[in-house]
Design a protein around this motif. Structure first.
Motif, PDB file in Angstrom:
ATOM      1  N   ASN A 349      15.099  35.904  11.565  1.00  0.00           N
ATOM      2  CA  ASN A 349      15.764  36.327  10.332  1.00  0.00           C
ATOM      3  C   ASN A 349      15.659  37.834  10.121  1.00  0.00           C
ATOM      4  OD1 ASN A 349      16.761  33.846   9.716  1.00  0.00           O
ATOM      5  ND2 ASN A 349      15.194  33.336   8.213  1.00  0.00           N
ATOM      6  N   ASN A 350      14.465  38.361  10.373  1.00  0.00           N
ATOM      7  CA  ASN A 350      14.276  39.807  10.165  1.00  0.00           C
ATOM      8  C   ASN A 350      15.123  40.637  11.107  1.00  0.00           C
ATOM      9  OD1 ASN A 350      12.467  39.672   8.142  1.00  0.00           O
ATOM     10  ND2 ASN A 350      10.663  40.031   9.418  1.00  0.00           N
ATOM     11  N   ASP A 351      14.913  40.379  12.398  1.00  0.00           N
ATOM     12  CA  ASP A 351      15.491  41.290  13.386  1.00  0.00           C
ATOM     13  C   ASP A 351      16.981  41.048  13.592  1.00  0.00           C
ATOM     14  OD1 ASP A 351      12.860  41.899  13.589  1.00  0.00           O
ATOM     15  OD2 ASP A 351      12.698  41.620  15.755  1.00  0.00           O
ATOM     16  N   LEU A 352      17.337  39.766  13.705  1.00  0.00           N
ATOM     17  CA  LEU A 352      18.727  39.498  14.075  1.00  0.00           C
ATOM     18  C   LEU A 352      19.629  39.293  12.858  1.00  0.00           C
ATOM     19  CD1 LEU A 352      18.285  37.279  17.268  1.00  0.00           C
ATOM     20  CD2 LEU A 352      18.484  39.755  17.084  1.00  0.00           C
ATOM     21  N   ALA A 353      19.218  38.412  11.929  1.00  0.00           N
ATOM     22  CA  ALA A 353      20.103  38.152  10.784  1.00  0.00           C
ATOM     23  C   ALA A 353      20.150  39.380   9.871  1.00  0.00           C
ATOM     24  CB  ALA A 353      19.624  36.923  10.021  1.00  0.00           C
ATOM     25  N   SER A 361      28.038  43.617  10.303  1.00  0.00           N
ATOM     26  CA  SER A 361      29.043  43.202   9.325  1.00  0.00           C
ATOM     27  C   SER A 361      29.400  44.361   8.391  1.00  0.00           C
ATOM     28  CB  SER A 361      28.625  41.943   8.571  1.00  0.00           C
ATOM     29  OG  SER A 361      27.548  42.229   7.758  1.00  0.00           O
ATOM     30  N   ARG A 362      28.427  45.177   8.066  1.00  0.00           N
ATOM     31  CA  ARG A 362      28.728  46.351   7.219  1.00  0.00           C
ATOM     32  C   ARG A 362      29.763  47.260   7.896  1.00  0.00           C
ATOM     33  NH1 ARG A 362      23.053  49.087   5.526  1.00  0.00           N
ATOM     34  NH2 ARG A 362      23.401  48.979   3.302  1.00  0.00           N
ATOM     35  N   VAL A 363      29.469  47.612   9.137  1.00  0.00           N
ATOM     36  CA  VAL A 363      30.317  48.591   9.818  1.00  0.00           C
ATOM     37  C   VAL A 363      31.722  48.038  10.050  1.00  0.00           C
ATOM     38  CG1 VAL A 363      30.581  49.904  11.971  1.00  0.00           C
ATOM     39  CG2 VAL A 363      28.362  49.765  10.854  1.00  0.00           C
ATOM     40  N   THR A 364      31.801  46.798  10.538  1.00  0.00           N
ATOM     41  CA  THR A 364      33.141  46.255  10.820  1.00  0.00           C
ATOM     42  C   THR A 364      33.913  46.054   9.512  1.00  0.00           C
ATOM     43  OG1 THR A 364      32.146  44.062  10.951  1.00  0.00           O
ATOM     44  CG2 THR A 364      32.578  45.163  13.029  1.00  0.00           C
ATOM     45  N   ASN A 365      33.239  45.595   8.476  1.00  0.00           N
ATOM     46  CA  ASN A 365      33.928  45.396   7.188  1.00  0.00           C
ATOM     47  C   ASN A 365      34.474  46.711   6.646  1.00  0.00           C
ATOM     48  OD1 ASN A 365      33.913  42.672   6.661  1.00  0.00           O
ATOM     49  ND2 ASN A 365      31.767  42.720   6.045  1.00  0.00           N
ATOM     50  N   MET A 366      33.674  47.755   6.721  1.00  0.00           N
ATOM     51  CA  MET A 366      34.130  49.031   6.156  1.00  0.00           C
ATOM     52  C   MET A 366      35.274  49.618   6.978  1.00  0.00           C
ATOM     53  SD  MET A 366      30.881  50.917   4.433  1.00  0.00           S
ATOM     54  CE  MET A 366      29.661  50.733   5.694  1.00  0.00           C
ATOM     55  N   ILE A 367      35.214  49.459   8.300  1.00  0.00           N
ATOM     56  CA  ILE A 367      36.330  49.985   9.114  1.00  0.00           C
ATOM     57  C   ILE A 367      37.606  49.216   8.757  1.00  0.00           C
ATOM     58  CG2 ILE A 367      37.220  50.330  11.468  1.00  0.00           C
ATOM     59  CD1 ILE A 367      34.369  50.936  12.352  1.00  0.00           C
ATOM     60  N   LEU A 474      30.222  43.559  21.188  1.00  0.00           N
ATOM     61  CA  LEU A 474      31.111  44.541  21.822  1.00  0.00           C
ATOM     62  C   LEU A 474      32.569  44.150  21.636  1.00  0.00           C
ATOM     63  CD1 LEU A 474      28.859  45.154  24.905  1.00  0.00           C
ATOM     64  CD2 LEU A 474      29.489  46.868  23.198  1.00  0.00           C
ATOM     65  N   ASP A 475      32.851  42.855  21.710  1.00  0.00           N
ATOM     66  CA  ASP A 475      34.240  42.399  21.493  1.00  0.00           C
ATOM     67  C   ASP A 475      34.698  42.759  20.091  1.00  0.00           C
ATOM     68  OD1 ASP A 475      34.385  41.390  24.008  1.00  0.00           O
ATOM     69  OD2 ASP A 475      34.094  39.285  23.421  1.00  0.00           O
ATOM     70  N   SER A 476      33.826  42.547  19.111  1.00  0.00           N
ATOM     71  CA  SER A 476      34.256  42.822  17.737  1.00  0.00           C
ATOM     72  C   SER A 476      34.446  44.325  17.521  1.00  0.00           C
ATOM     73  CB  SER A 476      33.286  42.222  16.727  1.00  0.00           C
ATOM     74  OG  SER A 476      32.170  43.047  16.611  1.00  0.00           O
ATOM     75  N   LEU A 477      33.812  45.134  18.380  1.00  0.00           N
ATOM     76  CA  LEU A 477      34.006  46.584  18.273  1.00  0.00           C
ATOM     77  C   LEU A 477      35.177  47.046  19.147  1.00  0.00           C
ATOM     78  CD1 LEU A 477      30.256  47.673  18.398  1.00  0.00           C
ATOM     79  CD2 LEU A 477      31.754  47.738  16.389  1.00  0.00           C
ATOM     80  N   ALA A 505      29.823  35.144  11.538  1.00  0.00           N
ATOM     81  CA  ALA A 505      28.386  35.447  11.328  1.00  0.00           C
ATOM     82  C   ALA A 505      27.664  35.193  12.650  1.00  0.00           C
ATOM     83  CB  ALA A 505      27.837  34.548  10.243  1.00  0.00           C
ATOM     84  N   LEU A 506      27.215  36.277  13.272  1.00  0.00           N
ATOM     85  CA  LEU A 506      26.644  36.135  14.620  1.00  0.00           C
ATOM     86  C   LEU A 506      25.265  35.502  14.596  1.00  0.00           C
ATOM     87  CD1 LEU A 506      27.391  39.284  16.763  1.00  0.00           C
ATOM     88  CD2 LEU A 506      28.355  37.005  16.883  1.00  0.00           C
ATOM     89  N   PHE A 507      24.498  35.857  13.591  1.00  0.00           N
ATOM     90  CA  PHE A 507      23.139  35.340  13.512  1.00  0.00           C
ATOM     91  C   PHE A 507      22.903  34.787  12.117  1.00  0.00           C
ATOM     92  CE2 PHE A 507      22.994  38.968  16.476  1.00  0.00           C
ATOM     93  CZ  PHE A 507      22.606  38.305  17.619  1.00  0.00           C
ATOM     94  N   PRO A 508      23.403  33.584  11.846  1.00  0.00           N
ATOM     95  CA  PRO A 508      23.181  33.027  10.505  1.00  0.00           C
ATOM     96  C   PRO A 508      21.684  32.907  10.224  1.00  0.00           C
ATOM     97  CG  PRO A 508      24.366  31.485  11.944  1.00  0.00           C
ATOM     98  CD  PRO A 508      24.105  32.702  12.747  1.00  0.00           C
TER      99      PRO A 508
END
Ligand code: MSP
Length: 650
Positions: A349-353, A361-367, A474-477, A505-508
């Motif tokens: 949860n800490n590292d991945l989620a 999600s922040r970066v892709t959403n803002m772009i 990488l695909d999402s980027l 959501a890659l790491f729920p």
């Protein structure tokens, strides 16, 4: 191209794989992938150790031939490796023909050289461990290794003149500080070598154990399992082959060989193996690295203690990447680590989620919101925060590879994690949403450009650990290119204009309770005083259609009944213990009217593995065996062909 060779121990085929095995194999896979990413030509070897007493005993218990037993186990190991996304170059079995030939060649050469001799042995022997001990080794008549009683035996055997190489080995270890790692293991071995080294007994008389490779110079004997097993490392890359081209290939690989082992098998690898190699005329591998143990409640996790966690169930619940990540990140390479589901949930949860998932999600959403999903251009860096982040992460890949080459994997991963945390902080500090509001488009573009490039770098550098999710990142980027050395070392691999898609959501987030449920944990009490036979409980009405997913929820497994007795004061219930490979389950079965306990003993049955445990008449029941029932009589389902306990049913 530099050649790299990485090995795992070959695992005993006497039982099903557990987390300890999964750990070493995942570690080797991760290191292999890192070396590939660094542009090296990698050979990754794993496999199974199939000869010897332990395997012969396990096969006898399952009532099948050793080879058949091993075939079943090999299928389980291979299946687990596939589930864990392990890409080995070869899966070696000590029963492979080419291996047997090499072992015999090695033995013959040592025999001719006079490094093997026959002698009468008199002393203590630990049968389960297959090891001889001297008087001073044993503790109160027990094996110093496993604590089980040892027996006094006298027999003629063959010995390898290991003592002749003691001084050479001490000098070699002293002159090559990287040979045995970590350094405290090296010191341990040097300490061990202060006492005189005995010669090594390398044979077993066939009359006592026939499941092994015959000695080429005496067919009344087979080779001791360790001698056979260690040689796998050189069989796989072409030792003793005649063509000179492959001999060169062998040397180029062998000098970069890294043997990964657990600390339990340090002496065999750091003492037996180097002296054997020296006697056979081979150079030394580069490094023998002993990692620590996974512990449960302070004890080593393993099949003999019965505290083994089923790695297959865990990968089914988590997926390969999360499991790989947890194993790699939680254990400081070299030290012991405690295994617990709570620690696992927290780590993931800490590292991945939180950190990585959140950043993506922040970066892709803002772009998406601000630049219609297209990576904006950024010609000059103007923001002080950007400069700071770029500087901080400029040498990221170099630091990661440096740590990997020094086998400091946790430190390598921590470098990437630190970069992710720095990127999240960068977004907090630059507040792109405010830049959007105030119309500072160029600065906004800069922040998102810098963040996306760093995320892509994280995707590349994490790809050896979480290969599937890294590809998804990488695909999402919008990066469809190769994950290779070029990508790993290039600062900005995403071309301006790349199409950014919002990832699923890659790491729920994981909930401990859900995970426990998925793994079939948690107990309930059944208060029913007169239970119906289990097979009738909660049956769906006739005609109910289920989907394949409904059926897939039921996990069936092959089990062997190891004990059976009548439940006190009951004419219906039998109390069974069922071996399902990695553990033994207690099962209450309502079949006493049709089967006597004696009839069931040793029977191969089919058990529902993930049934909610229940208490029936005060007895724990952790599974249900399958039986056919025509109203008059009941027939327990068994297998048409022998397969070992623990085999899954699909
Ligand atoms: N067959 C021998 C090895 C021969 S290699 C030439 C053997 N097999 S084993 O099945 O017992 O596997 C031992 C290895 O499994 C350990 O060295 C380690 O890599 C792994 N682990 C087994 N239990 C473990 C833990 N509890 N924790 C971490 N790894 C451990 O020995």
């Amino acid at each position: 191209m530099e050649k790299f060779f990485i090995t795992t121990p070959i695992y005993y085929a006497n039982g099903a794989p557990h987390i300890g095995h999964a750990y070493t194999t995942a570690l080797a896979d991760v290191l292999a992938r890192f070396h590939e990413l660094a542009g090296e030509n990698v050979f990754f070897l794993t496999g199974t150790d199939e000869h010897g007493q332990k395997v012969a005993d396990a096969a006898a218990l399952a009532g099948v031939s050793p080879k058949t037993h091993c075939d079943g186990m090999v299928a389980r190991f291979m299946h687990l490796w596939q589930m864990l996304d392990i890409r080995y170059s070869r899966f070696i079995r000590t029963t492979d023909e080419d291996h047997k030939i090499i072992v015999r060649k090695a033995l013959q050469s040592l025999w001719e050289k006079g490094d093997i001799y026959k002698a009468e042995y008199e002393g203590w022997y630990c049968t389960p461990d297959e090891r001889f001990w001297t008087e001073k080794d044993i503790i109160d008549g027990k094996c110093p290794d496993c604590g089980r009683p040892v027996a006094q035996i006298t027999e003629a055997n063959y010995f390898f003149r290991m003592s002749a190489y003691q001084q050479w080995l001490i000098d070699y270890i002293e002159q090559n500080p990287d040979f045995i790692q970590p350094s405290y293991r090296r010191n341990e071995i040097l300490g061990f070598l202060r006492k005189p080294l005995n010669d090594l007994c390398i044979s077993r008389p066939k009359k006592r154990l026939s499941w092994g490779i015959e000695l080429p110079f005496d067919n009344d004997y087979v080779t001791y399992v360790w001698f056979d097993a260690l040689i796998n490392y050189i069989t796989a890359i072409g030792a003793y082959t005649d063509q000179s081209s492959s001999a060169t290939d062998f040397d180029a690989r062998w000098k970069n060989a890294v043997h990964l082992i657990g600390k339990d098998i340090l002496t065999t690898h750091a003492v037996y193996w180097p002296t054997m190699l020296r006697a056979m005329g081979f150079a030394m591998p580069k490094t023998i690295f002993a990692h620590g143990w996974w512990l449960v409640d302070e004890k080593k996790m393993g099949k003999s203690l019965g505290n083994a966690v089923d790695p297959q169930a865990l990968v089914e619940a988590l997926g390969a990447d999360r499991m790989r990540y947890f194993l790699m990140r939680e254990m400081v390479l070299g030290h012991d680590a405690s295994y617990s589901l709570a620690a696992l949930v927290q780590r993931l949860n800490n590292d991945l989620a939180n950190d990585l998932g959140n950043m993506l999600s922040r970066v892709t959403n803002m772009i998406h919101s601000y630049f219609a999903g297209v990576l904006p251009a950024c010609d000059t860096i103007r923001h002080e925060e950007s400069r700071k982040l770029i500087e901080q992460t400029e040498k990221l890949h170099e630091r990661v590879f440096e740590n990997v080459h020094q086998l400091k994997l946790h430190a390598a991963l921590e470098e990437v994690n630190a970069a992710i945390r720095a990127a999240n902080a960068y977004i907090e500090n630059t507040q792109p949403w405010k830049l959007a509001k105030s119309g500072e488009t160029e600065l906004l573009a800069e922040v998102l450009y810098v963040s996306a490039q760093l995320l892509a770098k994280v995707g590349i550098l994490f790809s050896p650990v979480i290969p599937q999710k890294a590809r998804a990142i990488l695909d999402s980027l919008g990066y469809a290119g190769k994950i290779d050395t070029y990508a790993a070392s290039t600062a900005n691999i995403l071309p301006v204009g790349s199409k950014i898609t919002k990832p699923e959501a890659l790491f729920p987030r994981l909930e401990l309770a859900d995970l426990e449920k998925a793994l079939g944990f948690g107990k309930t009490e059944t208060t029913d005083k007169n239970p119906k036979p289990q097979s009738h409980q909660g049956e769906a009405p006739e005609g109910t259609i289920i989907t394949i997913d409904d059926f897939a929820k039921v996990k069936l497994v092959v089990g062997t009944i190891t004990t059976a007795e009548r439940a006190p004061k009951s004419d219906k219930l039998l109390l069974l213990k069922v071996n399902i490979g990695c553990e033994t389950r207690e099962v209450v079965a309502g079949i006493a009217k049709w089967y006597s306990p004696e009839e069931l003993l040793g029977k191969t049955i089919i058990l529902v593995r993930n049934l909610q445990p229940a208490t029936i008449r005060g007895f724990k029941s952790e599974g249900m065996l399958l039986a056919a029932d025509n109203g008059d009589t009941v027939s327990v389902l068994t297998l048409d062909r022998p397969l070992p306990a623990g085999s899954s049913i699909r």
